[in-house]
Design a protein around this motif. Structure first.
Motif, short mmCIF file in Angstrom:
data_model
loop_
_atom_site.label_atom_id
_atom_site.label_comp_id
_atom_site.label_asym_id
_atom_site.label_seq_id
_atom_site.Cartn_x
_atom_site.Cartn_y
_atom_site.Cartn_z
N HIS A 242 81.50 41.43 54.38
CA HIS A 242 82.83 41.83 53.91
C HIS A 242 83.69 42.12 55.14
O HIS A 242 83.38 43.01 55.94
N VAL A 243 84.78 41.35 55.30
CA VAL A 243 85.69 41.59 56.42
C VAL A 243 86.97 40.80 56.16
O VAL A 243 86.94 39.68 55.65
N TYR A 244 88.11 41.41 56.50
CA TYR A 244 89.41 40.77 56.27
C TYR A 244 90.10 40.31 57.55
O TYR A 244 90.84 39.33 57.54
N THR A 245 89.92 41.02 58.65
CA THR A 245 90.77 40.85 59.82
C THR A 245 90.20 39.85 60.82
O THR A 245 89.00 39.59 60.86
N SER A 246 91.08 39.35 61.68
CA SER A 246 90.66 38.40 62.71
C SER A 246 89.66 39.01 63.67
O SER A 246 88.65 38.38 64.03
N ALA A 247 89.90 40.24 64.10
CA ALA A 247 88.99 40.89 65.05
C ALA A 247 87.61 41.08 64.43
O ALA A 247 86.59 40.84 65.09
N GLY A 248 87.56 41.50 63.18
CA GLY A 248 86.28 41.68 62.51
C GLY A 248 85.55 40.37 62.30
O GLY A 248 84.33 40.28 62.46
N ILE A 249 86.29 39.33 61.92
CA ILE A 249 85.68 38.01 61.72
C ILE A 249 85.11 37.48 63.03
O ILE A 249 83.99 36.97 63.08
N ALA A 250 85.88 37.62 64.12
CA ALA A 250 85.40 37.13 65.42
C ALA A 250 84.11 37.83 65.83
O ALA A 250 83.18 37.20 66.34
N ARG A 251 84.03 39.14 65.59
CA ARG A 251 82.81 39.87 65.92
C ARG A 251 81.64 39.37 65.07
O ARG A 251 80.52 39.22 65.57
N ALA A 252 81.89 39.14 63.80
CA ALA A 252 80.83 38.66 62.90
C ALA A 252 80.32 37.28 63.33
O ALA A 252 79.11 37.04 63.39
N VAL A 253 81.25 36.38 63.63
CA VAL A 253 80.86 35.02 64.02
C VAL A 253 80.06 35.04 65.32
O VAL A 253 79.04 34.34 65.45
N ALA A 254 80.49 35.85 66.27
CA ALA A 254 79.78 35.94 67.55
C ALA A 254 78.35 36.44 67.37
O ALA A 254 77.46 36.06 68.14
N ALA A 255 78.13 37.25 66.35
CA ALA A 255 76.80 37.81 66.10
C ALA A 255 75.91 36.89 65.28
O ALA A 255 74.73 37.19 65.09
N GLY A 256 76.45 35.79 64.76
CA GLY A 256 75.64 34.83 64.01
C GLY A 256 75.74 34.92 62.51
O GLY A 256 74.92 34.33 61.80
N VAL A 257 76.75 35.63 62.00
CA VAL A 257 76.96 35.71 60.55
C VAL A 257 77.31 34.32 60.01
O VAL A 257 78.06 33.57 60.64
N LYS A 258 76.79 33.97 58.83
CA LYS A 258 76.98 32.63 58.27
C LYS A 258 78.06 32.54 57.21
O LYS A 258 78.52 31.46 56.86
N SER A 259 78.44 33.68 56.63
CA SER A 259 79.42 33.65 55.53
C SER A 259 80.37 34.83 55.65
O SER A 259 79.93 35.99 55.66
N ILE A 260 81.66 34.54 55.75
CA ILE A 260 82.70 35.56 55.77
C ILE A 260 83.20 35.75 54.35
O ILE A 260 83.72 34.81 53.73
N GLU A 261 83.04 36.95 53.84
CA GLU A 261 83.53 37.28 52.49
C GLU A 261 84.94 37.84 52.60
O GLU A 261 85.14 38.87 53.24
N HIS A 262 85.90 37.17 52.05
CA HIS A 262 87.32 37.53 52.00
C HIS A 262 88.09 36.84 53.12
O HIS A 262 88.43 35.69 52.98
N GLY A 263 88.40 37.53 54.22
CA GLY A 263 89.13 36.91 55.32
C GLY A 263 90.62 36.77 55.11
O GLY A 263 91.29 36.04 55.83
N HIS A 264 91.19 37.50 54.15
CA HIS A 264 92.58 37.30 53.76
C HIS A 264 93.60 37.68 54.83
O HIS A 264 94.77 37.29 54.73
N LEU A 265 93.20 38.43 55.84
CA LEU A 265 94.14 38.86 56.88
C LEU A 265 93.90 38.12 58.19
O LEU A 265 94.40 38.54 59.25
N ALA A 266 93.18 37.03 58.16
CA ALA A 266 92.89 36.26 59.36
C ALA A 266 94.13 35.49 59.82
O ALA A 266 94.99 35.11 59.03
#
Length: 427
Positions: A242-266
């Motif tokens: 669960h994450v909405y923002t660009s900064a949070g998504i970037a951190r998740a992707v860098a850590a190897g997360v496979k699915s971003i739930e939401h992302g509406h503020l990217a």
């Protein structure tokens, strides 16, 4: 005394207009044969059958056959119960409401769902063995949160468990799990896997339903996220966040997360990053009135999220992001039927055929990331083809021409079949 195993039931659906879940165009005058739980033949020539041969025949002339719908982000327990139910309701009532909602969801044509927070593994097992009716479930079990994070449902005056406090009510019923620091995050992930999770759900940023966190918060350190990803990967599965923002998504992707739930503020660069890295975007076509918050602060967060919907969908299409569809309806049982309305709303952002593919085979591709944690590997989900699970809907009308038909399943879904069993037939 039994003379041996019973022959599998056989169903032929005749003369349908078939959308198989993957093709751009439907086929006319198709017969589909089901034996037991699977599709065994799809043919434009008439298939042999008849009551004398123990075959149930359904005349689909003039009707549209499609795979069962799927939802990549449900909270079945959260859908079925209010916050007051969680805080004050008896545990048995919570589970009873969830089982009842599972059947209603199936009757809306949703034959497979990915549950993103709640103790659904026991209910999945009961549905799979035929004790209750409901969709196939890919459970995440408890959604895992840091203290003061999106899934921390303790009260502000409660002492955090890290300092000797007691778990919250939602932790007691395995709806959430608060865990801080790498060792506790590892334990929380492994706990969910032990309980039957097919994938892991972490909350990495604020949300509209959260009691404490603004939307722009970054939750969990890179080390904590990476630890969860490794623990899930050791079980052959993945982490969704669960994450909405660009900064949070970037951190998740860098850590190897496979699915971003939401992302509406990217922003656009972050959406493009998802395409580059092959990370799924599990979006919801939110409108502001999908959720109702009497608290002005949460209502404002909800409005901000909904405003991001159109732009992020446009960027996802532009950059070719692997996009799944879900609803994320939560804590408002009266809103559960909006699931069907939100499915039809996908047509505001995609062509009708693109929307139907996402609602069927597209979501199924995401579900398959669970690998051997996927207990439904004996058949293909989201398609109508030889060897696929026999999960399908006969529609009175053509959703490829008018996607709004799926918004009213009570009227327009004449037959619903799940696992080779007819669960609805109004013909």
């Amino acid at each position: 005394m039994s003379n041996g195993p019973e022959a599998p039931s056989r169903i032929i659906i005749r003369n349908v207009r078939l959308f198989d879940g993957v093709s751009d165009a439907p086929r006319d005058n198709v017969d589909v044969l089901i034996e037991g739980e699977h599709v065994v033949a799809v043919s434009t020539s008439a298939l042999a059958g008849g009551a004398s041969e123990g075959v149930t025949e359904i005349d689909g002339t003039g009707k549209f056959l499609m795979p069962g719908l799927s939802d990549a982000h449900v909270h079945l327990m959260g859908n079925a119960n209010s916050m007051l139910d969680f805080v004050q309701g008896p545990t048995g009532t919570l589970y009873g409401n969830t089982i009842a909602e599972a059947k209603r969801m199936l009757m809306r044509g949703f034959t497979t769902v990915r549950d993103m927070g709640g103790d659904l593994a026991p209910i999945k097992a009961l549905i799979d063995r035929g004790t209750f009716e409901g969709p196939r479930i890919f459970p995440s079990q408890a959604m895992i949160s840091q203290t003061s994070g999106h899934a921390d449902f303790s009260f502000v005056y409660d002492v955090p468990e890290e300092f000797g406090g007691k778990p919250s009510r939602t932790e007691d019923i395995h709806f959430t799990r608060v865990a801080d620091g790498v060792p506790r995050v590892l334990a929380a992930v492994r706990e969910q896997l032990r309980q039957g999770a097919t994938q892991i759900k972490l909350t990495l940023g604020g949300g509209a339903t959260s009691m404490y966190d603004p939307l722009n918060t970054l939750q969990y350190t890179p080390d904590e996220i990476a630890a969860a990803v490794q623990a899930a990967g050791d079980y052959g599965t993945y982490v969704a966040t669960h994450v909405y923002t660009s900064a949070g998504i970037a951190r998740a992707v860098a850590a190897g997360v496979k699915s971003i739930e939401h992302g509406h503020l990217a922003d656009e660069a972050t959406v493009a990053l998802l395409a580059e890295k092959g990370v799924w975007l599990s979006m919801q076509p939110f409108a502001e009135d999908d959720h109702h918050f009497p608290d002005p602060l949460r209502a404002a967060k909800n409005a901000q999220i909904a405003r991001g919907t159109d732009q992020v969908y446009a960027w996802a299409k532009k950059h070719g992001v692997k996009t799944a569809w879900g609803t994320d309806l939560l804590l408002e049982p009266q809103s559960a039927p909006r699931q069907s309305v939100m499915a039809a709303r996908l047509g505001d952002h995609y062509t009708n055929v693109e929307a139907l593919k996402m609602l069927t085979s597209g979501n199924a591709e995401l579900f398959e990331l669970a690998g051997e944690r996927n207990s439904y590997r004996a058949g293909k989900l989201g398609v109508i083809a030889e060897g696929a699970w026999a999960d399908m809907i006969l529609v009175d009308g053509d959703p490829l021409a008018d996607l709004s038909l799926i918004a009213d399943p009570d009227t327009n879904f004449t037959v619903i079949i799940k696992d080779g069993a007819i669960v609805k037939n109004t013909l």
